[in-house]
Design an enzyme around this catalytic site. Structure first.
Site: not given
Ligand code: NAP
Length: 449
Positions: A94, A115, A118, A130, A169-170, A214, A245, A381
């Protein structure tokens, strides 16, 4: 045998580096976990004998595949897809899918490795995995994204299943992408297997609160950390990075818990709004218009946009890094400490570098590692899978209550294990050891597989 735990762990790390050359983020994630495990080997010699740590560091299966697709002008593109099925001791693999140009095997392995622990911390029956692709959805039309997702799933589907591997998603993969991926899976397999993907839309098996989980979970975790220090989020200035997100819903719940989140960011710079981030505007800009974060400052009088700036320069009492790995380095950590920051809670995966974590530890700043603090997403999830399996749907309130309980339990468990292993208050050690022990025990029970 006869090797001291510290020495054994150091040798093991060297071997991981040798066998996985060039995968810097994976090395970093492994090193962080191994740093906590010599204390475990002190008490559990059987895990040294059975080479449990060595086995955990080696994925059960790694899949790399070609993803060909055509853009709207008819040009052909070739991307690379990945799925790393890391550990299934506790349940089906997962973990999310990331679509970002920086994605490579090392990034997917770092995320998959984190993961495992976690998912164990959530207490739910889910293993660790992943995946993703070096595809950039930014600036692509909906039809281009759909064609890419269909091509990606045309290979990946054969590795998935509600009892085998369940992606979500991520970064770069939200509700739109999950919808296209699910549609193609259903079409190829001729099975309405709702539990094969999570983060689905509410019209076809998605769970209430999954979208928010999250970010909400990270805010709940921050509240628990503050309470453990005899404080609360009430009235605290909060700096959040990212505007995706995790960031959006961390801002929403932190504000609901009485804090004042004043920033958000993307890879072009950050916005600061002294009145507190206006979520309606932010959601319109990011979720509806898929615009850059600077558009927020153009619409809100109290906000300004700092192009290319470092969001950690903005004074705050609580920091919620919620964008990406290694976005908060030692210099930023020193600045946060200087500005009086009390707690740093990782909404993203591994956003603080090891040197930054050392700065927080030395300064006595509370630090909530991502594998604990952002586990609310994957936990919800698992609640989505539970609802799919029982053909049921829970209310928003019921699911949010479960999420809050899970985050409270994770925090309490990390604290208890940190105490038990002689490092009171060290949530990094608590999370690593608690997650490891659960996975190791199950692996032990399954024999040498
Ligand atoms: P997302 O919706 O795609 O948003 C990512 C955000 O981070 C955007 O604002 C993006 O800006 C910024 N970003 C990405 N890469 C970057 C970089 N290299 N430098 C500066 N800014 C950057 O993704 P998300 O789901 O919120 O995920 C964010 C983090 O949380 C990640 O580390 C992910 O692995 C972690 N996470 C997510 C979940 C989940 O349920 N979604 C769960 C656990 C952990 P730009 O648009 O400019 O790229």
């Amino acid at each position: 045998m006869g090797v001291e735990p510290n020495e054994r762990v150091a040798r093991l790390y060297e071997e991981v580096v040798r066998r996985n050359a060039g995968q810097a983020e994976f090395h970093q994630a492994v090193r962080e976990v191994l740093g906590s495990l010599s204390r475990v080997l002190d008490r559990h010699a059987e895990y040294a004998e059975l080479k449990t740590i060595e086995r955990i560091c080696e994925p059960e299966r790694q899949i790399i595949f070609r993803v060909p697709w055509q853009d709207d002008s008819g040009e052909v593109h070739i991307n690379r897809g990945f799925r790393v099925e890391f550990n299934s001791a506790l349940g089906p693999y997962k973990g999310g899918l990331r679509f970002h140009p920086s994605v490579d095997l090392g990034i997917v392995k770092f995320l998959g490795f984190e993961q495992i622990f976690k998912n164990a911390l959530t207490g739910m029956p889910i293993g660790g995995g992943k995946g993703g692709a070096d595809f950039d959805p930014k600036g692509r039309s909906d039809t281009e994204v759909m064609r890419f997702c269909q091509s990606f799933m045309t290979e990946l589907y054969r590795h998935l299943g509600e009892y085998t591997d369940v992606p979500a998603g991520d970064i770069g993969v939200g509700a739109r992408e999950i919808g296209y991926l699910f549609g193609q899976y259903k079409r190829i397999t001729n099975r309405y297997e709702a539990g094969v993907l999570t983060g689905k839309g509410l019209s076809y098996g998605g769970a209430l609160v999954r979208t928010e989980a999250t970010g909400y979970g990270a805010a709940f975790f921050a509240a628990e950390m503050m309470a453990a220090r005899g404080d609360s989020l009430e009235g605290k200035r909060v700096v959040v990075s990212g505007s995706g997100n995790v960031a959006i819903y961390a801002i929403e719940k932190a504000a609901a818990l009485g804090a004042l989140p004043v920033t958000c960011s993307d890879s072009s710079g950050y916005v600061v709004d002294e009145k507190g981030i206006d979520l309606e505007v932010l959601k319109q800009v990011k979720d509806v218009e898929r615009e850059r974060v600077s558009a927020y400052a153009q619409r809100v009088g109290s906000a300004s946009f700092v192009p290319g700036g470092c969001v950690w320069d903005v004074p705050c009492q609580v920091a919620l890094p919620s964008a990406t790995q290694n976005e908060l380095d030692e210099t930023a950590a020193v600045q946060l400490v200087r500005n009086g920051c009390l707690a740093v809670v990782e909404g993203a995966n591994m956003p603080a570098t090891p040197a930054a974590v050392d700065v927080f530890r030395e300064a006595g700043v509370g630090f909530g590692p991502g594998k604990a603090a952002n586990a609310g997403g994957v936990a919800t999830s698992a609640l989505e899978m539970q609802q799919n399996a029982s053909r049921d749907r829970w209310t928003f309130e019921h699911t949010e209550t479960r999420l809050a309980e899970i985050m409270r339990d994770i925090h309490a468990r990390c604290e208890a294990v940190a105490d038990e292993y002689g490092a009171p208050g060290d949530l990094v050690l608590g999370a690593n050891v608690a997650g490891f022990l659960q996975v190791a025990e199950a692996m032990h029970a399954h024999g040498l597989v």
